[in-house]
Scaffold this motif. Structure first.
Motif, mmCIF file in Angstrom:
data_model
loop_
_atom_site.group_PDB
_atom_site.id
_atom_site.type_symbol
_atom_site.label_atom_id
_atom_site.label_comp_id
_atom_site.label_asym_id
_atom_site.label_seq_id
_atom_site.Cartn_x
_atom_site.Cartn_y
_atom_site.Cartn_z
ATOM 1 N N ALA A 63 0.831 -1.214 0.000
ATOM 2 C CA ALA A 63 0.000 0.000 0.000
ATOM 3 C C ALA A 63 0.866 1.264 0.000
ATOM 4 C CB ALA A 63 -0.909 0.005 1.215
ATOM 5 N N LYS A 64 2.152 1.099 0.224
ATOM 6 C CA LYS A 64 3.122 2.195 0.200
ATOM 7 C C LYS A 64 2.799 3.282 1.216
ATOM 8 C CE LYS A 64 4.475 1.209 -4.459
ATOM 9 N NZ LYS A 64 4.547 1.604 -5.838
ATOM 10 N N HIS A 65 2.622 2.833 2.475
ATOM 11 C CA HIS A 65 2.407 3.792 3.553
ATOM 12 C C HIS A 65 2.934 3.240 4.873
ATOM 13 C CE1 HIS A 65 -1.624 1.623 4.049
ATOM 14 N NE2 HIS A 65 -1.006 1.422 5.191
ATOM 15 N N TRP A 66 3.002 4.124 5.861
ATOM 16 C CA TRP A 66 3.322 3.749 7.226
ATOM 17 C C TRP A 66 2.020 3.785 8.017
ATOM 18 C CZ3 TRP A 66 8.102 2.217 8.811
ATOM 19 C CH2 TRP A 66 9.169 2.505 7.972
ATOM 20 N N ALA A 67 1.856 2.857 8.958
ATOM 21 C CA ALA A 67 0.630 2.828 9.756
ATOM 22 C C ALA A 67 0.947 2.420 11.188
ATOM 23 C CB ALA A 67 -0.375 1.853 9.154
ATOM 24 N N VAL A 68 0.114 2.890 12.087
ATOM 25 C CA VAL A 68 0.177 2.465 13.481
ATOM 26 C C VAL A 68 -1.257 2.429 13.997
ATOM 27 C CG1 VAL A 68 0.561 4.813 14.375
ATOM 28 C CG2 VAL A 68 1.230 2.849 15.752
ATOM 29 N N THR A 69 -1.611 1.347 14.687
ATOM 30 C CA THR A 69 -2.934 1.215 15.283
ATOM 31 C C THR A 69 -2.776 1.309 16.789
ATOM 32 O OG1 THR A 69 -3.688 -0.167 13.450
ATOM 33 C CG2 THR A 69 -4.970 -0.259 15.493
ATOM 34 N N LEU A 70 -3.559 2.183 17.397
ATOM 35 C CA LEU A 70 -3.452 2.450 18.825
ATOM 36 C C LEU A 70 -4.779 2.177 19.517
ATOM 37 C CD1 LEU A 70 -1.737 5.848 18.206
ATOM 38 C CD2 LEU A 70 -0.571 3.809 19.034
ATOM 39 N N GLU A 71 -4.705 1.625 20.712
ATOM 40 C CA GLU A 71 -5.901 1.415 21.521
ATOM 41 C C GLU A 71 -6.325 2.748 22.123
ATOM 42 O OE1 GLU A 71 -7.300 -1.704 21.699
ATOM 43 O OE2 GLU A 71 -5.720 -2.308 20.311
ATOM 44 N N SER A 72 -7.644 2.981 22.202
ATOM 45 C CA SER A 72 -8.157 4.191 22.838
ATOM 46 C C SER A 72 -9.502 3.913 23.483
ATOM 47 C CB SER A 72 -8.296 5.340 21.846
ATOM 48 O OG SER A 72 -8.860 6.456 22.497
ATOM 49 N N TYR A 73 -9.537 4.009 24.804
ATOM 50 C CA TYR A 73 -10.780 3.810 25.537
ATOM 51 C C TYR A 73 -11.786 4.933 25.268
ATOM 52 C CZ TYR A 73 -8.951 7.364 28.685
ATOM 53 O OH TYR A 73 -8.463 8.535 29.194
ATOM 54 N N LEU A 74 -11.337 6.053 24.706
ATOM 55 C CA LEU A 74 -12.243 7.169 24.419
ATOM 56 C C LEU A 74 -13.208 6.865 23.279
ATOM 57 C CD1 LEU A 74 -9.913 10.307 24.618
ATOM 58 C CD2 LEU A 74 -11.517 9.471 26.330
ATOM 59 N N ILE A 75 -12.811 5.978 22.375
ATOM 60 C CA ILE A 75 -13.665 5.677 21.225
ATOM 61 C C ILE A 75 -14.578 4.509 21.596
ATOM 62 C CG2 ILE A 75 -13.758 5.182 18.765
ATOM 63 C CD1 ILE A 75 -10.915 6.319 18.563
#
Length: 144
Positions: A63-75
């Motif tokens: 996909a030619k990108h950088w990604a990071v997935t983060l946990e968030s209790y706010l959502i």
């Protein structure tokens, strides 16, 4: 010369009278349906700031990108279904709202209950440089 000035004066006067005499007629549109009554008229805003380390970013060479997935209790599920989520990145001393374009690098986000995904792409369909460590902020707005 005298008749040219008189002619110009007449033209200016006629245009002036025309502009003054013109009135815009306002035609109201049809009334819309009555909306639903609000619960209590209150919104609840929550936010959290956190660093994203450069080492947390994962490259997707297809996909030619950088990604990071983060946990968030706010959502929460309620925020996801009926609220709003905003994400900001701190650039120098200013908070910039995502999506954010810096030169040819585009930072955007997506979210689902419990997590937010940050994505950094290059406008030229090449993998950009690994994102630097930066401060991010998630802001949620909900009715309850």
């Amino acid at each position: 010369m005298m008749s040219l000035n008189k002619g110009l004066l007449v033209v200016v006067c006629v245009l002036g009278f025309m502009l003054i005499a013109c009135k815009k007629k306002e035609i109201p549109g049809p009334a819309g349906d009555q909306g639903l009554a609000g619960i209590d008229g209150k919104s609840y805003i929550n936010s959290i700031s956190f660093p994203v380390q450069s080492s947390q970013w994962v490259v997707d060479s297809v996909a030619k990108h950088w990604a990071v997935t983060l946990e968030s209790y706010l959502i929460t599920k309620e925020v996801y279904d009926k609220g709003s989520v905003k994400v900001f990145v701190r650039i120098d001393s200013l908070w910039q709202e995502l999506p954010f374009l810096d030169d040819d690098t585009f930072t955007q986000f997506g979210f689902e209950p419990g997590r937010v995904k940050l994505v950094v792409t290059d406008m030229h369909s090449t993998v950009p440089l690994r994102p630097a460590t930066s401060q991010y902020r998630i802001v949620t707005i909900s009715e309850h």
